[in-house]
Scaffold this motif. Structure first.
Motif, PDB file in Angstrom:
ATOM      1  N   UNK A 299       0.862  -1.181   0.000  1.00 14.11           N
ATOM      2  CA  UNK A 299       0.000   0.000   0.000  1.00 14.11           C
ATOM      3  C   UNK A 299       0.900   1.234   0.000  1.00 14.11           C
ATOM      4  N   UNK A 300       0.598   2.177  -0.868  1.00 16.54           N
ATOM      5  CA  UNK A 300       1.393   3.397  -0.980  1.00 16.54           C
ATOM      6  C   UNK A 300       0.462   4.582  -1.260  1.00 16.54           C
ATOM      7  N   UNK A 301       0.914   5.800  -0.970  1.00 13.27           N
ATOM      8  CA  UNK A 301       0.082   6.981  -1.217  1.00 13.27           C
ATOM      9  C   UNK A 301      -0.336   7.073  -2.692  1.00 13.27           C
ATOM     10  N   UNK A 302      -1.566   7.504  -2.905  1.00 13.07           N
ATOM     11  CA  UNK A 302      -2.089   7.648  -4.252  1.00 13.07           C
ATOM     12  C   UNK A 302      -2.974   6.514  -4.703  1.00 13.07           C
ATOM     13  N   UNK A 303      -2.931   5.371  -4.004  1.00 13.84           N
ATOM     14  CA  UNK A 303      -3.762   4.244  -4.400  1.00 13.84           C
ATOM     15  C   UNK A 303      -5.231   4.528  -4.081  1.00 13.84           C
ATOM     16  N   UNK A 304      -6.139   4.113  -4.978  1.00 17.73           N
ATOM     17  CA  UNK A 304      -7.563   4.296  -4.687  1.00 17.73           C
ATOM     18  C   UNK A 304      -8.024   3.320  -3.604  1.00 17.73           C
ATOM     19  N   UNK A 305      -9.041   3.715  -2.881  1.00 16.42           N
ATOM     20  CA  UNK A 305      -9.584   2.881  -1.814  1.00 16.42           C
ATOM     21  C   UNK A 305     -11.084   3.121  -1.742  1.00 16.42           C
ATOM     22  N   UNK A 306     -11.763   2.259  -1.033  1.00 21.06           N
ATOM     23  CA  UNK A 306     -13.181   2.456  -0.786  1.00 21.06           C
ATOM     24  C   UNK A 306     -13.458   2.118   0.670  1.00 21.06           C
ATOM     25  N   UNK A 307     -14.365   2.890   1.253  1.00 22.33           N
ATOM     26  CA  UNK A 307     -14.662   2.797   2.678  1.00 22.33           C
ATOM     27  C   UNK A 307     -16.082   2.277   2.839  1.00 22.33           C
ATOM     28  N   UNK A 308     -16.223   1.238   3.626  1.00 19.76           N
ATOM     29  CA  UNK A 308     -17.540   0.699   3.972  1.00 19.76           C
ATOM     30  C   UNK A 308     -17.739   0.908   5.472  1.00 19.76           C
ATOM     31  N   UNK A 309     -18.827   1.558   5.802  1.00 23.31           N
ATOM     32  CA  UNK A 309     -19.101   1.933   7.197  1.00 23.31           C
ATOM     33  C   UNK A 309     -20.033   0.923   7.841  1.00 23.31           C
ATOM     34  N   UNK A 310     -19.680   0.521   9.057  1.00 27.45           N
ATOM     35  CA  UNK A 310     -20.539  -0.391   9.800  1.00 27.45           C
ATOM     36  C   UNK A 310     -21.869   0.298  10.115  1.00 27.45           C
ATOM     37  N   UNK A 311     -22.922  -0.455  10.041  1.00 26.95           N
ATOM     38  CA  UNK A 311     -24.236   0.104  10.314  1.00 26.95           C
ATOM     39  C   UNK A 311     -24.914   0.679   9.090  1.00 26.95           C
TER      40      UNK A 311
END
Length: 392
Positions: A299-311
């Motif tokens: 993992x390095x800066x600039x990589x795309x990500x996605x966030x899934x929130x509990x609830x």
């Protein structure tokens, strides 16, 4: 009729051979497509964090009490917007306020006494200067009279000596000589009186000036004492005012109260107790923790990500797009800290705010299905991964 039946059988055999050939051809084409997908398509591999949390970009500011005491009232609640300096909590300061009022009254009395003393000192100093000038004039006059008497006495003595010489020659009478001798004695007496007068004026001047000087010096000492007491009272007032102010717990920064202790009137607070926490205004970031094997080097800066929130179910609310901004170089408590920036290109029904927990998925590489099978067959170190749809 037998000929017709034979032709029917031949037709059925011919149709079966055609269907078999078509099936074989279709199966071959599907197998070819599957082999092409198995060898040439690319599947995304995601690393999933152990934990993640939405946080404000600036640090959360604790609200602490500097003093101990009993709670008098609480003015704000969790979730309220505050500005720097707003009163959050008040502690009992009645004793300090009473002591402060006493010191303020004492300071006012000292100021009044000091003002009267300063006027008296100024008056006595003026009187001292006037007395000094008056006595100097009197002393000058006494010395002048003494000088005049000394001159007159000397002249009278010379006149006596001259008449005695003339009397011996018979040119002056005895009566005239007696008159001159009497005048000379009177002149000498006047000289003595003038000398005594000079000494008396000098002595009186010294005594009077010394008394006046001693009075002024005493007044100056009283002035210095009162000034010192007033300074002490003012220092005590400043200290008590600070103590009273410190018993008022104020917001240290602008923001929103994220958490506040349940302190009802009468509760006891100790110095350093955290009353609550203020969430500063500003953008949000995602702080995630990954296992070292999943994060370091992958993992390095600039990589795309996605966030899934509990609830907030992914099927209903979707995920939040993000971008990796920083990756820690060293693990801490067994995990590597990874920070991400939320992208705000699209709207989301999720009420995004500080403190929401969830997980972060970061695409670390793309591999073909055959490579994936070979990895599994070769018993490569297993990674927690989720296979996304690739290029079919």
């Amino acid at each position: 009729m037998s000929a017709t039946f034979s032709r029917t059988l031949r037709s059925l055999r011919s149709a079966g051979r055609l269907e078999s050939r078509a099936f074989v051809l279709a199966s071959f084409m599907l197998a070819l497509l599957w082999v092409g997908w198995f060898a040439g398509s690319r599947l995304a591999i995601y690393e999933i964090s152990d934990s993640a949390r939405l946080e404000v970009a600036d640090a959360v500011v604790p609200v602490q009490s500097d003093m101990s005491g009993l709670v008098v009232r609480r003015l704000l609640q969790a979730g309220d917007e505050v500005r720097r300096g707003d009163v959050v909590l008040e502690l009992d300061a009645e004793i300090d306020r009473r002591t402060l009022a006493e010191e303020q009254s004492r300071a006012a009395g000292l100021r009044s006494q000091l003002s009267v003393l300063e006027r008296q000192l100024a008056s006595e100093e003026t009187a001292f200067r006037q007395a000094q000038a008056t006595l100097e004039v009197a002393l000058v006059e006494a010395r002048q009279r003494h000088d005049l008497a000394r001159i007159q006495a000397a002249f009278a003595r010379e006149e006596v000596e001259r008449l005695e010489k003339v009397r011996r020659s018979g040119s002056a009478s005895e009566l005239e000589l007696l008159r001159v001798r009497g005048a000379a004695a009177a002149a000498e007496k006047s000289e003595e009186i003038a000398a005594v007068t000079v000494q008396r004026v000098e002595r009186e001047q010294a005594e009077r000036l010394e008394k006046q000087r001693a009075l002024c010096e005493s007044l100056r000492k009283d002035q210095a004492r009162l000034a010192a007491e007033l300074q002490q009272a003012e220092a005590a007032i400043a200290r008590l005012e600070l103590t009273v102010e410190r018993r008022v717990v104020r917001a240290p920064s602008d923001g929103r109260i994220g958490e506040l202790a349940d302190l009802s009137p009468g509760a006891y607070v100790r110095p350093g107790d955290v009353i609550g926490r203020i969430i500063p205004r500003g953008g949000l970031r995602v702080v995630a923790h990954f296992p070292p094997a999943a994060a370091l080097g992958r993992i390095s800066p600039g990589q795309p990500a996605r966030v899934r929130l509990h609830g907030f179910p992914w099927g209903q609310y979707g995920s939040l797009p993000a971008t990796v901004t920083s990756v820690a170089d060293e693990p801490r408590d067994g995990d590597v800290r990874v920070e991400c920036r939320l992208e705000s290109e699209r709207e989301t029904p999720i009420p995004v705010r500080h403190g929401l927990p969830g997980s972060v998925e970061i695409e670390v590489e793309r591999v073909s299905p055959i490579e994936m099978v070979l990895r599994i067959a070769g018993r490569t170190p297993a990674r927690r991964a989720m296979l996304g749809s690739g290029n079919l």
